[in-house]
Design an enzyme around this catalytic site. Structure first.
Site, short mmCIF file in Angstrom:
data_model
loop_
_atom_site.label_atom_id
_atom_site.label_comp_id
_atom_site.label_asym_id
_atom_site.label_seq_id
_atom_site.Cartn_x
_atom_site.Cartn_y
_atom_site.Cartn_z
CB CYS A 80 1.03 1.37 8.42
SG CYS A 80 1.77 2.07 9.91
CG HIS A 177 -0.24 -2.69 10.89
ND1 HIS A 177 0.66 -2.78 9.86
CD2 HIS A 177 0.18 -1.64 11.64
CE1 HIS A 177 1.59 -1.86 9.98
NE2 HIS A 177 1.32 -1.14 11.06
CD GLU A 179 -0.46 -5.83 8.18
OE1 GLU A 179 -1.54 -5.26 7.87
OE2 GLU A 179 0.58 -5.19 8.43
#
Lengths: 195, 251
Positions: A80, A177, A179
């Site tokens: 990001c 993202h 994650e």
């Protein structure tokens, strides 16, 4: 093998820590020059404002060690704002230079609601080694535009086509993202860890 | 193309999931982590946890629950319910919530939106609005829908956008609990007049058309529902299959 998660007091590291713990991967928070140097691989998470992130990196004195690590071939994953800050200029902070590790600019989306929030499907290029043509979770109002388009490893579309990720030897950085991208995101980390 | 999001909402009391209709006849429905994992595996795009715990002791349990969810569920999740201060927001984000939803506290003190979005980033500040139609206009209600603020819905939506809210979670009190479909007029009014994403809430029934309508005719960016998912009236995979067939952009 130990992964260092770069901490420059901007952005939330917890979700990256949770992901690596879930995968049984040893990791630590790298907040000093020495810690960055001692890591085998580096993750550069990012959240927040371009200018604040740059200032925080300056204050913590980590810029040189980050640049050296990338130059020396240490595997590096930017996420990001950790992608955007690698560039030269950003419309988010016209008076602030980025790390200028990658040539090009960071531009604001001109169409559609901002931030772009949600799952968007990417199209990988031949230059990609860890991503799939899958949906990943994005939260961004700005996108990168590299001068050298051969480093692009995936594109995405939000009213316009934009760069979703770049890859250049040991340097990989993604706008979304991983994650927070469910199973598809877990596979990104698994592949990157194995590289 | 950005996908429309399907968001199951879990009601949490003292760290446990509860199921009930309109907060009545609450039954403990087990471990929120297992339920969150199940929804994530089924293809839910995000999750919302609404904490209906009243006590401070119970709220500590919620923080622990947030920590545990974040360790095992890797899709974004929002936590709301009783969030009053910047410190409450910080505690939830630190525990691993991706976003925090504010409702009454934002109406009572709008500056908290600016303060929180500047400190943590707009993307993690969701403003939840409960609204109801009176005569020809929509009005904002607070205190779990008990009190009419007299503030017009669109005025409030534009104000919170200007203050830095990242998303709006819009619940129609008229539609809520009816299972007769989302409030198209209300959702459309807000979604087409602000430049931040709007999550439609209230009124989803077991008909997948309800979701199709709110995306197609009200320009909602996401749709939230609770009971239809909890009671398996419309499982997420079935809903997504239907929306895909209707050419709605879905993950």
């Amino acid at each position: 093998m130990k992964i260092g998660i770069i901490d420059y007091k901007s952005g939330n590291l917890k979700s990256i820590q949770n992901m690596l713990t879930y995968l049984g991967q040893e990791h630590f928070i790298a907040s000093t020059k020495d810690e960055i140097e001692s890591a085998d691989k580096l993750i550069f998470p990012g959240q927040g404002h371009f200018s604040q992130a740059k200032k925080a990196l300056e204050t913590s004195g980590l810029i040189d060690s980050i640049k050296t690590s990338i130059k020396d071939g240490k595997p590096f994953l930017g996420i990001c704002l950790g992608l955007q800050i690698l560039f030269e200029n950003s419309e988010e902070a016209p008076n602030e230079k980025g790390l200028s590790i990658v040539k090009g600019d960071v531009l604001k989306f001109q169409q559609g609601k901002t931030p772009q929030i949600g799952w968007n499907k990417i199209s990988t290029t031949k230059n990609n080694s860890i991503l799939e043509d899958e949906s990943y979770y994005f939260v961004n109002s700005y996108y990168v535009k590299p001068k050298d388009t051969t480093i692009v490893s995936a594109y995405c579309n939000y009213h316009i086509d934009f760069t979703a990720s770049i890859e250049k030897q040991n340097l990989i950085a993604v706008q979304f993202h991983p994650e927070k991208s469910g199973e598809a995101g877990i596979r990104v980390f698994e592949k990157w860890i194995k590289l | 193309m950005l996908a429309k999001r399907i968001i199951p909402c879990l009601d949490i009391k003292d760290g446990q999931t509860v199921k009930g209709v309109n907060f009545e006849n609450l039954k403990y429905a087990g471990d929120p982590i297992s339920l969150a994992k199940k929804y994530s595996d089924e293809g839910a795009d995000e999750l919302v946890f609404l904490d209906i715990t009243a006590t401070n002791e119970g709220r500590k349990t919620t923080i622990q629950m947030v920590e545990n969810v974040a360790k095992q569920v890797f899709i974004p999740f929002t936590v709301g319910g009783g969030v009053k201060t910047v410190n409450d927001i910080k505690a939830l984000l630190r525990a691993g919530a991706d976003k925090v939803a504010l409702n009454s506290a934002a109406v009572k003190n709008p500056d908290i939106i600016k303060e929180a979005s500047e400190e943590f980033g707009s993307q993690c500040i969701v403003i939840a609005i409960d609204a109801k139609k009176i005569d020809d206009d929509f009005y904002v209600f607070i205190n779990a829908g008990q009190k009419n603020t007299g503030i017009k819905l669109l005025d409030w939506a534009k104000k919170i956008e200007a203050l830095g809210a990242g998303e709006i979670l819009l619940t129609s009190m008229d539609a809520d609990g009816t299972q007769a479909g989302f409030d198209i007029a209300m959702t459309k009014l807000v979604s087409e007049n602000v430049n931040i994403p709007v999550i439609a809430s209230g009124g989803a029934g077991d008909k997948p058309e309800h979701f199709c309508d709110v995306f197609e005719y009200a320009s909602a960016d996401a749709a939230l529902a609770a009971s239809i998912f909890h009671f398996d009236l419309l499982p997420v995979p079935e809903l997504k299959k239907y929306l895909r067939e209707k050419n709605i952009s879905i993950r």
